[in-house]
Design a protein around this motif. Sequence first.
Motif, PDB file in Angstrom:
ATOM      1  N   PHE A 117      43.838  38.528  38.466  1.00 34.10           N
ATOM      2  CA  PHE A 117      44.547  38.939  37.259  1.00 34.10           C
ATOM      3  C   PHE A 117      45.849  38.149  37.180  1.00 34.10           C
ATOM      4  N   ASN A 118      46.093  37.532  36.038  1.00 31.66           N
ATOM      5  CA  ASN A 118      47.294  36.689  35.941  1.00 31.66           C
ATOM      6  C   ASN A 118      47.974  36.835  34.597  1.00 31.66           C
ATOM      7  N   GLY A 125      48.751  39.294  43.071  1.00 33.12           N
ATOM      8  CA  GLY A 125      48.708  39.183  44.530  1.00 33.12           C
ATOM      9  C   GLY A 125      47.326  39.409  45.109  1.00 33.12           C
ATOM     10  N   ASN A 126      47.189  40.457  45.922  1.00 32.35           N
ATOM     11  CA  ASN A 126      45.915  40.761  46.594  1.00 32.35           C
ATOM     12  C   ASN A 126      45.146  41.906  45.922  1.00 32.35           C
ATOM     13  N   ALA A 127      45.390  42.112  44.651  1.00 32.69           N
ATOM     14  CA  ALA A 127      44.656  43.155  43.927  1.00 32.69           C
ATOM     15  C   ALA A 127      43.159  42.857  43.958  1.00 32.69           C
ATOM     16  N   THR A 154      32.500  44.346  45.310  1.00 33.50           N
ATOM     17  CA  THR A 154      33.927  44.052  45.305  1.00 33.50           C
ATOM     18  C   THR A 154      34.127  42.544  45.254  1.00 33.50           C
ATOM     19  N   PHE A 155      34.967  42.096  44.350  1.00 36.13           N
ATOM     20  CA  PHE A 155      35.251  40.669  44.216  1.00 36.13           C
ATOM     21  C   PHE A 155      36.338  40.276  45.217  1.00 36.13           C
ATOM     22  N   VAL A 156      35.888  39.830  46.379  1.00 39.29           N
ATOM     23  CA  VAL A 156      36.817  39.427  47.434  1.00 39.29           C
ATOM     24  C   VAL A 156      37.293  38.005  47.212  1.00 39.29           C
ATOM     25  N   LEU A 185      40.279  49.009  39.760  1.00 42.42           N
ATOM     26  CA  LEU A 185      41.246  47.981  40.139  1.00 42.42           C
ATOM     27  C   LEU A 185      42.233  48.573  41.136  1.00 42.42           C
ATOM     28  N   GLU A 186      42.258  47.995  42.340  1.00 37.13           N
ATOM     29  CA  GLU A 186      43.162  48.445  43.396  1.00 37.13           C
ATOM     30  C   GLU A 186      44.266  47.411  43.598  1.00 37.13           C
TER      31      GLU A 186
END
Length: 213
Positions: A117-118, A125-127, A154-156, A185-186
């Motif tokens: 996400f930008n 960051g690491n979301a 999960t999109f790692v 979204l975490e």
Amino acid sequence: MKKRIFLLVAAFGLVSFSTAPVVFAADNTTGEVEFTPGDIIFDPEEQGADPTAKLPTNLDFGAHEIQTTTAEKWYATTDNTGEKNGNNLTTGTIAVRDNRGDATSTWSLKVKQVSQFNLGASTLGNAQLNFKVGTLNNNLGVPPTSNITGNQLTFVLFNQDYDVLTANAGTGAGETKLPIEEFELEIPANTDKKAGQYQTSLIWTFSYAPTTP
């Protein structure tokens, strides 16, 4: 006068009856029905009126006041809150219709998150983004293989294809449906955020063989 006497002799023929069946010659009647190859379609209800029967086109995780000390967990919702509240979750269905009628045919589905996400040069960051799925269904009892472990993808890694469904020869014909029950979204604690709307994209890639139905 002489009388002439005519003698009438009746001849009676003997008639016999038999219980044996009488066989007649018979013709054959052949029944025929022919089916011609149909199409293979990914997301067949894309233009349909039911949003739960197709892939969602937009994931809205809500609008939230900036804070950086506490981890956050938001959900894609239909009411712009980002929080679970009854039936407000954005859901959908991964669907494939394969009516080609070819026992050797195959197909596969992959998905990737293009980037973090930008907001311009600023990222979250690491979301991590993930989605949860329900029970895979195929109306002919020949389901493809689900590559989603534990009902969650999960999109790692970014710009990395993840296998979703794989239909090898003999599977995946007919109507295949995999419900998506929620998108999550975490965002870890201590994530820098700028005021504005962060965005990313998911790309679904569908391929099949033979390529001409």
